[in-house]
Design an enzyme around this catalytic site. Structure first.
Site, mmCIF file in Angstrom:
data_model
loop_
_atom_site.group_PDB
_atom_site.id
_atom_site.type_symbol
_atom_site.label_atom_id
_atom_site.label_comp_id
_atom_site.label_asym_id
_atom_site.label_seq_id
_atom_site.Cartn_x
_atom_site.Cartn_y
_atom_site.Cartn_z
ATOM 1 C CB SER A 163 70.354 -39.617 -13.229
ATOM 2 O OG SER A 163 71.156 -38.132 -13.095
ATOM 3 C CG HIS A 188 74.627 -41.327 -15.068
ATOM 4 N ND1 HIS A 188 75.015 -41.829 -15.805
ATOM 5 C CD2 HIS A 188 74.102 -39.821 -15.515
ATOM 6 C CE1 HIS A 188 74.743 -41.343 -17.336
ATOM 7 N NE2 HIS A 188 74.320 -40.050 -16.912
ATOM 8 C CG ASP A 236 74.155 -36.201 -15.145
ATOM 9 O OD1 ASP A 236 74.258 -36.980 -16.515
ATOM 10 O OD2 ASP A 236 72.903 -36.680 -15.223
ATOM 11 C CG MET A 268 75.982 -30.667 -18.181
ATOM 12 S SD MET A 268 74.135 -30.490 -17.244
ATOM 13 C CE MET A 268 73.328 -31.949 -17.183
ATOM 14 C CG HIS A 287 76.431 -38.143 -19.353
ATOM 15 N ND1 HIS A 287 75.590 -37.731 -19.392
ATOM 16 C CD2 HIS A 287 77.699 -37.681 -20.610
ATOM 17 C CE1 HIS A 287 75.239 -37.764 -20.916
ATOM 18 N NE2 HIS A 287 76.026 -37.654 -21.871
ATOM 19 C CG MET A 290 76.589 -33.501 -20.758
ATOM 20 S SD MET A 290 75.198 -34.144 -20.193
ATOM 21 C CE MET A 290 75.091 -34.561 -18.903
ATOM 22 C CG MET A 302 72.932 -37.985 -25.300
ATOM 23 S SD MET A 302 73.193 -37.737 -22.870
ATOM 24 C CE MET A 302 71.634 -36.902 -22.610
ATOM 25 C CG ASP A 352 72.179 -40.066 -19.439
ATOM 26 O OD1 ASP A 352 70.589 -40.070 -18.794
ATOM 27 O OD2 ASP A 352 73.134 -39.070 -19.558
HETATM 28 O O1 LIG Z 1 72.481 -36.491 -18.760
HETATM 29 C C1 LIG Z 1 71.781 -36.279 -18.261
HETATM 30 C C2 LIG Z 1 71.023 -34.662 -19.460
HETATM 31 O O2 LIG Z 1 71.955 -34.401 -19.316
HETATM 32 C C3 LIG Z 1 70.980 -37.013 -17.979
HETATM 33 O O3 LIG Z 1 71.962 -37.935 -16.662
HETATM 34 C C4 LIG Z 1 69.583 -36.796 -17.193
HETATM 35 O O4 LIG Z 1 70.057 -36.888 -15.985
HETATM 36 C C5 LIG Z 1 68.654 -37.712 -16.924
HETATM 37 O O5 LIG Z 1 67.595 -37.467 -16.014
HETATM 38 P P1 LIG Z 1 66.411 -37.674 -16.414
HETATM 39 O O6 LIG Z 1 66.207 -37.538 -17.884
HETATM 40 O O7 LIG Z 1 66.177 -39.761 -15.790
HETATM 41 O O8 LIG Z 1 65.244 -37.422 -15.418
HETATM 42 FE FE LIG Z 2 73.429 -38.428 -18.125
#
Ligand SMILES: O=C(CO)[C@@H](O)[C@H](O)COP(=O)(O)O
Ligand SMILES: [Fe+2]
Length: 226
Positions: A10, A35, A37, A39, A68, A70, A143, A177
Site C-alpha cells: 500500500s 495498492h 488508496d 480517499m 481502492h 474510499m 477490509m 486490506d
Molecule cells: O485502505 C487502507 C486503509 O483504509 C489500506 O490500504 C491501508 O493503507 C493498509 O495499510 P496497513 O494497515 O497495511 O498499514
Molecule cells: Fe486500501
C-alpha cells in the site's frame, strides 16, 4: 493450485514526495501490484490522493495500479481514473447499492478491472449480486480494518467473510486490506485470501523484500494445504 497470489504494497505508507522511486523499489523487491488508496475526506475521515497523482505515477511505471476508492461518489471517479491509467477500480458496496451495475459497466468500458470492497461491519451477502450478475466484478476486497488509515490493527473477526467467499467462489480474486504482515498473514491466507495489501508492515521493515516474499509464501502454502 489456487488463484494466483498478488502482493500489493500500500503506497499510503510510502514517502509520497518520492512516489515514483518508492513504487519502483517495491516492484524491484517482488511486488506484483501497487495498492493506491484514494480517499475523499467524506466516506472516510482522511484525504489522500486522486487521479492527478495516478496520472503522474503512470508516467513512471507500467505496473498494475490497484486503486481502492474510499469515496462517497465512485461514479464521479471512473472517467478521471480511467484516463489517469488506473488498472483496477475497487469501489465500496456501502455507497453503490443503487448504481453498481452502471459503475461496473463504465469501469470495464474504461479498460479497468472492477472490484467491490466491504467495510468490517458490512455483511458479505451484500456483494453476492455483484459477483454473480451478468456483468460481474472481478475482485472482492474484504477490509480487515476500518477504512481510512494505514497502520491499524488487523481484525480477525473479518476472516469469516473470506472463508465464506472462498467456499462459494473458488476462482475469485479475494483481497484483504489492513493490518496484514508476518504475524497476521497465515490466518488470512488459510481463510482463502490471495491478494494481500500490506502498507506499514512492508514499508516499516528493514528488509521489505523479505516481508513481500513471506506474504507470498504464506498464500502459496495455504493453497497447497487445501
Ligand atoms: O485502505 C487502507 C486503509 O483504509 C489500506 O490500504 C491501508 O493503507 C493498509 O495499510 P496497513 O494497515 O497495511 O498499514
Ligand atoms: Fe486500501
Amino acid at each position: 493450485m489456487g488463484v494466483a497470489a498478488k502482493i500489493a504494497p500500500s503506497m499510503l505508507s510510502s514517502d509520497f514526495a518520492n512516489l515514483a522511486s518508492e513504487a519502483k523499489r517495491m516492484l524491484s523487491l517482488g511486488a506484483d501490484w501497487l495498492h493506491m488508496d484514494i480517499m475523499d475526506g467524506h466516506f472516510v475521515p482522511n484525504l489522500t490522493i486522486g487521479a492527478p497523482v495516478i496520472e503522474s505515477l503512470r508516467k513512471h511505471t507500467t505496473a498494475y495500479l490497484d486503486c481502492h476508492l474510499m469515496v462517497t461518489n465512485p461514479l464521479d471517479y471512473v472517467d478521471p481514473m480511467g484516463k489517469a491509467g488506473a488498472s483496477g477500480f475497487t469501489f465500496h458496496v456501502e455507497v453503490s447499492k443503487e448504481n453498481w451495475q452502471e459503475l461496473v459497466q463504465k469501469i470495464k468500458a474504461k479498460g479497468m478491472r472492477p472490484g467491490v470492497a466491504v467495510k468490517p461491519g458490512t455483511p458479505i451477502e451484500e456483494v453476492y449480486p455483484l459477483v454473480e450478475g451478468e456483468n460481474p466484478v472481478e475482485m472482492v476486497l474484504v477490509m480487515t480494518v476500518e477504512p481510512g488509515f494505514g497502520g491499524q490493527k488487523f481484525m480477525p473477526e473479518t476472516m469469516e467473510k473470506v472463508q465464506v467467499l472462498r467456499k462459494k467462489y473458488p476462482s475469485l480474486d479475494i483481497e484483504v486490506d489492513g493490518g496484514l504482515g508476518p504475524s497476521t498473514i497465515d490466518v488470512a491466507a488459510s481463510a482463502g485470501a490471495n491478494c494481500i495489501v500490506a502498507g506499514s508492515s512492508v514499508f516499516g521493515a528493514s528488509e521489505p523484500g523479505q516481508v513481500i516474499s513471506l506474504l507470498r509464501k504464506s498464500v502459496q502454502g495455504a493453497q497447497q494445504n487445501n
